[in-house]
Motif scaffolding. Structure first.
Motif, PDB file in Angstrom:
ATOM      1  N   GLY A 123       0.816  -1.211   0.000  1.00 51.08           N
ATOM      2  CA  GLY A 123       0.000   0.000   0.000  1.00 51.08           C
ATOM      3  C   GLY A 123       0.845   1.254   0.000  1.00 51.08           C
ATOM      4  O   GLY A 123       0.524   2.236  -0.698  1.00 51.08           O
ATOM      5  N   PHE A 124       1.927   1.255   0.764  1.00 50.45           N
ATOM      6  CA  PHE A 124       2.820   2.421   0.775  1.00 50.45           C
ATOM      7  C   PHE A 124       3.539   2.574  -0.562  1.00 50.45           C
ATOM      8  O   PHE A 124       3.803   3.695  -1.005  1.00 50.45           O
ATOM      9  N   THR A 125       3.846   1.459  -1.210  1.00 54.90           N
ATOM     10  CA  THR A 125       4.444   1.537  -2.542  1.00 54.90           C
ATOM     11  C   THR A 125       3.468   2.192  -3.517  1.00 54.90           C
ATOM     12  O   THR A 125       3.865   3.012  -4.362  1.00 54.90           O
ATOM     13  N   LYS A 126       2.187   1.856  -3.388  1.00 55.93           N
ATOM     14  CA  LYS A 126       1.171   2.484  -4.225  1.00 55.93           C
ATOM     15  C   LYS A 126       1.067   3.977  -3.912  1.00 55.93           C
ATOM     16  O   LYS A 126       0.946   4.815  -4.822  1.00 55.93           O
ATOM     17  N   ALA A 127       1.146   4.328  -2.634  1.00 54.02           N
ATOM     18  CA  ALA A 127       1.060   5.738  -2.240  1.00 54.02           C
ATOM     19  C   ALA A 127       2.248   6.540  -2.754  1.00 54.02           C
ATOM     20  O   ALA A 127       2.142   7.762  -2.954  1.00 54.02           O
ATOM     21  N   ALA A 128       3.379   5.877  -2.993  1.00 53.98           N
ATOM     22  CA  ALA A 128       4.572   6.566  -3.479  1.00 53.98           C
ATOM     23  C   ALA A 128       4.379   7.133  -4.875  1.00 53.98           C
ATOM     24  O   ALA A 128       5.124   8.031  -5.294  1.00 53.98           O
ATOM     25  N   ILE A 129       3.379   6.661  -5.613  1.00 55.81           N
ATOM     26  CA  ILE A 129       3.100   7.212  -6.939  1.00 55.81           C
ATOM     27  C   ILE A 129       2.706   8.681  -6.815  1.00 55.81           C
ATOM     28  O   ILE A 129       3.136   9.534  -7.607  1.00 55.81           O
ATOM     29  N   GLU A 130       1.901   8.988  -5.790  1.00 57.56           N
ATOM     30  CA  GLU A 130       1.483  10.377  -5.564  1.00 57.56           C
ATOM     31  C   GLU A 130       2.403  11.112  -4.600  1.00 57.56           C
ATOM     32  O   GLU A 130       2.436  12.342  -4.592  1.00 57.56           O
TER      33      GLU A 130
ATOM     34  N   PRO B   5       6.204  10.802  -3.940  1.00 59.00           N
ATOM     35  CA  PRO B   5       7.456  10.151  -4.349  1.00 59.00           C
ATOM     36  C   PRO B   5       8.466   9.960  -3.227  1.00 59.00           C
ATOM     37  O   PRO B   5       9.308   9.052  -3.312  1.00 59.00           O
ATOM     38  N   ALA B   6       8.418  10.776  -2.185  1.00 51.59           N
ATOM     39  CA  ALA B   6       9.379  10.615  -1.094  1.00 51.59           C
ATOM     40  C   ALA B   6       9.290   9.221  -0.477  1.00 51.59           C
ATOM     41  O   ALA B   6      10.280   8.693   0.042  1.00 51.59           O
ATOM     42  N   LEU B   7       8.111   8.609  -0.551  1.00 48.60           N
ATOM     43  CA  LEU B   7       7.932   7.273   0.023  1.00 48.60           C
ATOM     44  C   LEU B   7       8.739   6.202  -0.711  1.00 48.60           C
ATOM     45  O   LEU B   7       8.923   5.103  -0.187  1.00 48.60           O
ATOM     46  N   ALA B   8       9.206   6.521  -1.908  1.00 48.32           N
ATOM     47  CA  ALA B   8      10.041   5.572  -2.640  1.00 48.32           C
ATOM     48  C   ALA B   8      11.346   5.306  -1.901  1.00 48.32           C
ATOM     49  O   ALA B   8      12.022   4.298  -2.155  1.00 48.32           O
TER      50      ALA B   8
END
Length: 242
Positions: A26-33, A35-38
Motif C-alpha cells: 500500500g505504501f508503494t502504491k502511495a509513493a506514486i502520488e 514520491p518521497a515514500l520511494a
C-alpha cells in the motif's frame, strides 16, 4: 466430522501473507502520488509497523464497532506519524491524510477480495457438514470486521484475544477454541498461516493441523513434519477435507 478451528488474520484475509507485506504494498502504491515514500527502506518500514501494532495493543484505539477499513485508517495513521517523527520523512498534515487514505483503501480492497474467495471455500465446507470456530489475535472488533466482509454468519463461535485476555502463541487460546467446539482435541483441525502462533501450539494440544504456508514476518526453518498437512492456497482445503 471434525470441527475446524480457523485463524483469521493472514489465513482468511491475505492469502497467508503477513500483513506487514500487504501494508508495505500500500505504501508503494502511495509513493506514486508521494514520491518521497520511494525512499522507504525495510528497516524503517518495519519499525513503523511494529510501532502501530504495539500502540493498538496497548491503548483503546480500536472500538468494537470498527470495521476493517476504519481499523486500517487508525493503524496507518500511526505508521505514517512514526515515519515522520522517527523515520525522517516530512509530510504536511494534508499529505499524511492522503497517504493514509491511499494505503488504507488499497489494503481494504485486497482484504475484501481475499475474504470473498475465502467465503466460497468456507461455504463448500459448510455444505459438506463441517462446523467452525474462529481463534484469532484481534483488537476486540473481529465481529465488526467479519460483518463487513460477509463472514460473520459462518462463525457464531469466536475466541478473540482482546476479549479472552490471552494471545497466540499461548496454547491456552487454542484450548479455548477446543472448549467452544465441545470436542476432544483430536477431533479438531486447526488451520492457520503462522507456524509458531497457530500450528505449533495447536499441535501441542493434540489437534490435527493444516499449515497455510505463505510469506511470514521472518523466514525461518521449521519442522514440517509437525503439521498434518501443508497447503499454499486455501482452496486446497476442498481436496483435503471431503
Amino acid at each position: 466430522m471434525p470441527t475446524l478451528l480457523f485463524d483469521y488474520g493472514g489465513t482468511l484475509d491475505s492469502d497467508a501473507r503477513h500483513w506487514n507485506y500487504v501494508l508495505r504494498d500500500g505504501f508503494t502504491k502511495a509513493a506514486i502520488e508521494h514520491p518521497a515514500l520511494a525512499q522507504l527502506d525495510t528497516d524503517t518500514w518495519r519499525a513503523a509497523y511494529v510501532h502501530g501494532e504495539r500502540a493498538l495493543a496497548q491503548h483503546p484505539i480500536i472500538l468494537p464497532e470498527d470495521d476493517f477499513a476504519t481499523l486500517l485508517h487508525k493503524k496507518v495513521t500511526l505508521e505514517v506519524e512514526h515515519l515522520c517523527t522517527e523515520g525522517g520523512f516530512q509530510f504536511s498534515a494534508e499529505e499524511r491524510e492522503s497517504i493514509v487514505d491511499i494505503v488504507a483503501t488499497y489494503c481494504d480492497t485486497q482484504a475484501r477480495h481475499t475474504t470473498l474467495r475465502a467465503r466460497k471455500v468456507l461455504d463448500i465446507l459448510v455444505t459438506r457438514g463441517y462446523d467452525f470456530v474462529l481463534v484469532t489475535n484481534f483488537y476486540g472488533n473481529i465481529r465488526a470486521v467479519l460483518q463487513g466482509y460477509g463472514l460473520l454468519d459462518l462463525f457464531p463461535r469466536i475466541v478473540e484475544s482482546a476479549t479472552v485476555g490471552v494471545r497466540k502463541p499461548d496454547p491456552a487460546i487454542w484450548q479455548l477454541g477446543i472448549d467452544l467446539a465441545q470436542r476432544a482435541p483430536q477431533d479438531c483441525i486447526a488451520i492457520g498461516d503462522a507456524f509458531g502462533k497457530d500450528i505449533a501450539p495447536a499441535h501441542a494440544l493434540g489437534c490435527k493441523t493444516i499449515w497455510f504456508r505463505g510469506e511470514e514476518w521472518t523466514p525461518k526453518s521449521v519442522d514440517e513434519s509437525i503439521p498434518t498437512h501443508i497447503i499454499e492456497d486455501l482452496s486446497e482445503l476442498l481436496t483435503l477435507l471431503p
